[in-house]
Design a protein around this motif. Sequence first.
Motif, PDB file in Angstrom:
ATOM      1  N   LYS A 215       1.063  -1.023  -0.042  1.00  0.00           N
ATOM      2  CA  LYS A 215       0.375  -0.161  -0.150  1.00  0.00           C
ATOM      3  C   LYS A 215       0.925   0.994  -0.057  1.00  0.00           C
ATOM      4  N   GLN A 216       0.534   1.810  -0.603  1.00  0.00           N
ATOM      5  CA  GLN A 216       2.026   3.333  -1.041  1.00  0.00           C
ATOM      6  C   GLN A 216       0.736   4.762  -2.013  1.00  0.00           C
ATOM      7  N   ILE A 217       1.465   6.105  -1.368  1.00  0.00           N
ATOM      8  CA  ILE A 217       0.770   6.857  -1.922  1.00  0.00           C
ATOM      9  C   ILE A 217       0.776   7.304  -2.546  1.00  0.00           C
ATOM     10  N   SER A 218       0.031   8.029  -3.437  1.00  0.00           N
ATOM     11  CA  SER A 218      -0.128   7.977  -4.566  1.00  0.00           C
ATOM     12  C   SER A 218      -0.923   9.479  -4.567  1.00  0.00           C
ATOM     13  N   ASN A 226       7.546  10.064  -5.541  1.00  0.00           N
ATOM     14  CA  ASN A 226       8.148  10.931  -5.186  1.00  0.00           C
ATOM     15  C   ASN A 226       7.105  11.191  -3.995  1.00  0.00           C
ATOM     16  N   SER A 227       6.594  11.307  -3.601  1.00  0.00           N
ATOM     17  CA  SER A 227       6.236  10.862  -1.685  1.00  0.00           C
ATOM     18  C   SER A 227       7.384  10.621  -1.101  1.00  0.00           C
ATOM     19  N   LEU A 228       7.436  11.963  -0.309  1.00  0.00           N
ATOM     20  CA  LEU A 228       8.980  11.586   1.219  1.00  0.00           C
ATOM     21  C   LEU A 228       8.142  10.786   1.932  1.00  0.00           C
ATOM     22  N   VAL A 229       8.545  10.075   2.853  1.00  0.00           N
ATOM     23  CA  VAL A 229       8.445   9.776   4.355  1.00  0.00           C
ATOM     24  C   VAL A 229       9.005   9.463   5.403  1.00  0.00           C
ATOM     25  N   THR A 241      12.746   0.717  -3.820  1.00  0.00           N
ATOM     26  CA  THR A 241      11.579   1.101  -5.193  1.00  0.00           C
ATOM     27  C   THR A 241      10.836   2.488  -4.958  1.00  0.00           C
ATOM     28  N   GLY A 242      11.834   2.915  -4.268  1.00  0.00           N
ATOM     29  CA  GLY A 242      11.392   4.677  -3.542  1.00  0.00           C
ATOM     30  C   GLY A 242      10.837   5.062  -3.432  1.00  0.00           C
ATOM     31  N   GLY A 243       9.227   4.297  -3.022  1.00  0.00           N
ATOM     32  CA  GLY A 243       8.294   4.241  -2.330  1.00  0.00           C
ATOM     33  C   GLY A 243       8.322   3.823  -0.657  1.00  0.00           C
ATOM     34  N   PHE A 244       7.150   3.828  -0.387  1.00  0.00           N
ATOM     35  CA  PHE A 244       7.310   3.423   0.854  1.00  0.00           C
ATOM     36  C   PHE A 244       5.809   2.407   1.641  1.00  0.00           C
ATOM     37  N   ASP A 245       5.738   1.195   1.669  1.00  0.00           N
ATOM     38  CA  ASP A 245       4.785   0.305   2.284  1.00  0.00           C
ATOM     39  C   ASP A 245       4.097   0.997   3.696  1.00  0.00           C
TER      40      ASP A 245
END
Length: 781
Positions: A215-218, A226-229, A241-245
């Motif tokens: 589950k990731q932010i869009s 592109n969303s920083l955590v 992956t560059g994202g955050f689960d």
Amino acid sequence: MFKPIDTAMLLHIYTSSSLVPPLTTLKHLLLFMLGFASLYAQSRMKIIDSTTAKPIPAAVVSDGVTHRTAGSGGVADISAFDTGKPLVVSAPGYRTKMVLLSNNSKNLPDENKGDIRESEENESGKSQSNESTGNKKQEDKNIFAGDTVVIFLAPLSEELDEILVSGEKPISTSVYNKEIELSEMPWGGNLGLPELIKEHFSLNLKEYGGAGALKQISFRGLSAENSLVLFNGIRVNDIRTGGFDLSGVNIVDLSYAGFSSAISKEGSISAGGVLSLGTRPVKENGAYLTLKTDNAGLISFAGSGRLREGGFSLSVSGERSWSSNKFDYEFNGQVLQRSNSHFNRSFLSLTAGQAWAAFSLDFYTNYSLFNSGIPGFVVSNNTSSSQAVNRTEGSLSILRLKGSPADNTGLEISAAYNYQQIDLDDPNLAWYKGNGNDRSGLNSISLNFSADHSLYGVKLTGGYGLELGSLNDIKTVLSNQRRETSVERTVHRFILKGEKEFEAVRIGFSSLTLNAGLNYDIFSQKGIGSREENLISWSAGVATTPNFYKNLSLKGNYFRGARVPSYNEYYYSSLFTVGNLKPEVSSGFEVGFVIQKPVIFVEAVNFTYYRLNTEEKIIWVPSIIGLQVPRNVAKTRSVGFEASVEVALPVPGLKAEAAYFYSEAVNISPFGTADGSHEKQLIYSPKQRVVSSLSWESERLSIRIDHRFTGESFYTSDNDPKYRIAPNNVFDLHLAGNFKIGAVTELLSLSFFNIFNENYKIIQSYPMPLRSIVFSITTKI
């Protein structure tokens, strides 16, 4: 004459019970009861924690020459002091208080006559004005009766965490800026972080089906990369992956969550927004245990123990959960059960902190183990599972020091270590055409330093961050037999931020705030390909309130953000290494307004318009053998608006919220004459979304109904109607109730997700569950 009341004994009996009311009620009750007592000059002092109403043992009372220490009940003998002179009351972990008892202090204080004069000062003896400490709370007032004066001290750790290290609250020009206290959520253990993100921030999430799935932010049509955590100020985006689960975060471990567009209060800039998660010092002693189950086979045990002694706080949390996760979904008119979607999770964390007069030190560490099946695609039936199993083991540790070494100056230093080990077993060779397994490890070290100073009304912030990361034993799709199997990354990050608030009455505004920030990253990578990049991100914003309508706030931001391609984008396949990928660059603006209480029953109205252009957009395009590979082949444009309203209905505890989102996120760079994607909506980006809720809360019961409408989207870039994800309406119902048995509180929660059995998907081939029911019971001590 009446016999003097033993005030210390009265307070001890009252505050030791489980029926302690709010501090203001306690004060009024004491004043009423003590008003009938005979009154003498004070010879004793009772020192109490202003947040818990509990006595503070070992508190010290001093006139600069003589010192008296409070006993276990928080009572100190002050008969030897001249009460006409200032007395300083202090305790480790609490704000020092100076109290001057007037000569007629034997009378009950008349707040209008000024019988009490006090000032707050830190342990170095420097007074702090109300401008930096805020208005005094009701419970900070002192109570005089008989031979005892009652003094309330405020904990330092709570105060230091609520303000910036320099003692000033942040000035925000981000149009979208919200923070919620997770510890105050009334829904028990039923909602995880992804659900709370959807309900309270109204963000669009890309979900790959059911509990335990990715589950990731869009945000505003941009991808999750592109969303920083941030977690306690440390960047935790996965460099794979560059994202955050979001599904990998344990909700019992968090104290707050916040989301900002454009620029965060820490000065971090990201075109896809900044999600800030973190912990805070616990405010009181206690423990809780939660048992949760659902109709898909979930069983979960979670618990936490919390200790607070003066400025020291300690919290230990843990969870163990497992599920076959065979949830129902609908495909081609048939109700099927998802296979190979099982998971089990173990989680343990420790949070400790110590606060002094001007500094606080906190430490956080966790260990997590997550095993899950990889269900594979659902194309025509449910036999397409790959039977692959993923095992992720990891640990995150953060040590942080923050405080104010001098007037108008703040300092924060943090260090973090992140470790992950990923094991993927692929018995059917669906992912790896080699030995059918992947054992890769991530090690990352972060060091951050930031300082701020206020000079002539301008708040300046500067920071430096160092990130060292390495991935070892790496495998890639189609071939996990490659010669080079490791990559190392180094990032030097410089952050500058300036804020200035003006009095602008002469030009028609009651306030005017300017905000500007700059991030400069020096990026280098060695191993499977070598790269060096220098990235610049910046933001400039304004916020103002007009004189003619002070309930109105106007905000605007102009910003630019850049991101380096993730490891998966660089080296997804050894057959198609695309080491020449360029960083994505997004720039745009947002303008909007917030109106507080415009009409009766309406709490707030928000509106935002934005425009965002992205160059060197990384798009996954088909290759000659059918495998999709990433390319810098697109320019995209996102234009849209967001509107929301909060309503407090004329029934105690009843409120409603609704938000509407419209976004045209399209490709504006055709790939060729035969390309059908030009000016078409980006994949998995719906044009319209609606999020609404109706809730009612009382002291013992909470009811909430959530609704989400998601418009149509497409999973091919040409928006072919045959490859359309249909619009959907999803309703959830949450019920929670609590009752007390002595000092024990029981919280029962029952949630119905997708109560009308909507058949829907967010990502093609990953169906979402039909109706699911979750029940939990939490015992708090």
